[in-house]
Design a protein around this motif. Sequence first.
Motif, short mmCIF file in Angstrom:
data_model
loop_
_atom_site.label_atom_id
_atom_site.label_comp_id
_atom_site.label_asym_id
_atom_site.label_seq_id
_atom_site.Cartn_x
_atom_site.Cartn_y
_atom_site.Cartn_z
N VAL A 241 0.82 -1.20 0.00
CA VAL A 241 0.00 0.00 0.00
C VAL A 241 0.86 1.27 0.00
O VAL A 241 0.43 2.31 -0.49
N MET A 242 2.09 1.17 0.51
CA MET A 242 2.91 2.37 0.66
C MET A 242 3.11 3.14 -0.64
O MET A 242 3.00 4.39 -0.64
N PRO A 243 3.40 2.50 -1.78
CA PRO A 243 3.52 3.29 -3.02
C PRO A 243 2.22 4.02 -3.37
O PRO A 243 2.26 5.13 -3.92
N LEU A 244 1.09 3.43 -3.03
CA LEU A 244 -0.20 4.07 -3.30
C LEU A 244 -0.39 5.29 -2.40
O LEU A 244 -0.94 6.31 -2.83
N VAL A 245 0.06 5.17 -1.15
CA VAL A 245 -0.01 6.31 -0.23
C VAL A 245 0.87 7.45 -0.74
O VAL A 245 0.48 8.62 -0.72
N VAL A 246 2.06 7.10 -1.21
CA VAL A 246 2.97 8.12 -1.77
C VAL A 246 2.32 8.80 -2.97
O VAL A 246 2.32 10.04 -3.08
N ALA A 247 1.77 7.99 -3.88
CA ALA A 247 1.16 8.55 -5.09
C ALA A 247 -0.01 9.45 -4.74
O ALA A 247 -0.13 10.57 -5.27
N HIS A 248 -0.89 8.98 -3.85
CA HIS A 248 -2.08 9.75 -3.49
C HIS A 248 -1.69 11.04 -2.78
O HIS A 248 -2.26 12.12 -3.04
N THR A 249 -0.71 10.96 -1.88
CA THR A 249 -0.26 12.16 -1.19
C THR A 249 0.30 13.17 -2.17
O THR A 249 0.00 14.38 -2.09
N ALA A 250 1.11 12.71 -3.12
CA ALA A 250 1.70 13.62 -4.11
C ALA A 250 0.62 14.30 -4.94
O ALA A 250 0.68 15.52 -5.19
N LEU A 251 -0.38 13.53 -5.37
CA LEU A 251 -1.46 14.10 -6.17
C LEU A 251 -2.21 15.18 -5.39
O LEU A 251 -2.50 16.26 -5.92
N ASP A 252 -2.53 14.90 -4.13
CA ASP A 252 -3.30 15.86 -3.34
C ASP A 252 -2.46 17.07 -2.94
O ASP A 252 -2.98 18.19 -2.87
N VAL A 253 -1.17 16.87 -2.67
CA VAL A 253 -0.32 18.01 -2.34
C VAL A 253 -0.26 18.97 -3.53
O VAL A 253 -0.39 20.20 -3.37
N VAL A 254 -0.08 18.43 -4.72
CA VAL A 254 -0.04 19.28 -5.92
C VAL A 254 -1.37 20.01 -6.08
O VAL A 254 -1.40 21.22 -6.37
N ALA A 255 -2.49 19.29 -5.90
CA ALA A 255 -3.80 19.91 -6.06
C ALA A 255 -4.07 20.96 -4.99
O ALA A 255 -4.47 22.09 -5.30
N PHE A 256 -3.83 20.61 -3.72
CA PHE A 256 -4.17 21.52 -2.62
C PHE A 256 -3.24 22.73 -2.57
O PHE A 256 -3.69 23.87 -2.55
N VAL A 257 -1.94 22.45 -2.53
CA VAL A 257 -0.98 23.55 -2.40
C VAL A 257 -0.94 24.37 -3.68
O VAL A 257 -0.85 25.61 -3.64
N GLY A 258 -1.02 23.69 -4.84
CA GLY A 258 -1.04 24.43 -6.10
C GLY A 258 -2.23 25.37 -6.18
O GLY A 258 -2.09 26.52 -6.60
N TYR A 259 -3.40 24.89 -5.76
CA TYR A 259 -4.59 25.74 -5.80
C TYR A 259 -4.43 26.93 -4.87
O TYR A 259 -4.87 28.04 -5.17
N ALA A 260 -3.82 26.69 -3.71
CA ALA A 260 -3.67 27.78 -2.73
C ALA A 260 -2.60 28.78 -3.13
O ALA A 260 -2.70 29.96 -2.77
N MET A 261 -1.60 28.35 -3.89
CA MET A 261 -0.45 29.21 -4.14
C MET A 261 -0.41 29.81 -5.54
O MET A 261 0.15 30.89 -5.73
N LEU A 262 -0.99 29.12 -6.54
CA LEU A 262 -0.90 29.63 -7.91
C LEU A 262 -1.80 30.84 -8.11
O LEU A 262 -2.86 30.95 -7.50
N PRO A 263 -1.41 31.76 -8.98
CA PRO A 263 -2.26 32.91 -9.29
C PRO A 263 -3.59 32.46 -9.90
O PRO A 263 -3.66 31.43 -10.58
N GLU A 264 -4.63 33.23 -9.64
CA GLU A 264 -5.97 32.86 -10.10
C GLU A 264 -6.03 32.71 -11.62
O GLU A 264 -6.72 31.82 -12.14
#
Length: 273
Positions: A241-264
């Motif tokens: 399961v660990m590779p899946l946790v890594v993949a899912h975390t990476a996807l959500d970090v990009v989505a969450f942090v990218g949405y919060a930090m990128l210009p509108e």
Amino acid sequence: MESRPDVDAPGRPERAPAPDQAAVRRRLTAEIWIVLGLSLGKSAVYAVVSLLAALTAGPALADQTTTLNASRSPRPWLDLTYQLLSIGFALVPVALALYLLSSHGRSAVRRIGLDGARPLRDLGVGLGLAAVIGIPGLGLYVAGRALGITVEVQAAALNAAWWTVPVLILSALQNALLEEVVAVGYLMERLRELRWSTPLVVAASALLRGSYHLYQGWGPFVGNVVMGVVFSLHYVRRRRVMPLVVAHTALDVVAFVGYAMLPEEWLEAIGVG
């Protein structure tokens, strides 16, 4: 003197009766429903109701919005407290699933491959899976928005504070642990014990993953079912399961942090603003 059938010899403990397989299956089935009812199954039911509400609200799905990671209080310290409490309590079903899988003294983290035995390999495989899933997933989202079958998803709406990015990363990790441990590791192990065939186990895990994303519309449902199939097949092959946790975390970090930090304007250019 007549001997008792359930005692081997004087002074020795009674022999435990052989477990009834039908009773074992019923117990496992009840356990699965309880675990899902406390976690992703509950989310799936709410997601279905949310989709029905959106479909009957009047405006088209494309004109509606759903928000992830919203602020819970205008006071920063109280908002942080609520965010951390929400993340912590969301991980309780993960602890329950691991506890149930550790019956008979077995290590649940080793059983489903949630350990750190292969850190570099798990990291590499996880990031590779994230790339394979993330780019087509964004394309499905954009296509769904264009077709009017997907709501606008605001991935992060936290008030700006020093802890905003760390909390978004923790939220991504919490989502990954909850979904991959419960929807893949726990569910697939239990369904295998119930003698489900591999195609049915993969389908059940993938459809569960898609169902609790229905509140976002049909596009994310399809995308998450595809993601569920890929992740489930990887687990069938590797039992990790660990590779899946890594993949899912990476996807959500990009989505969450990218949405919060990128210009509108950047977000609008890629269809997520």
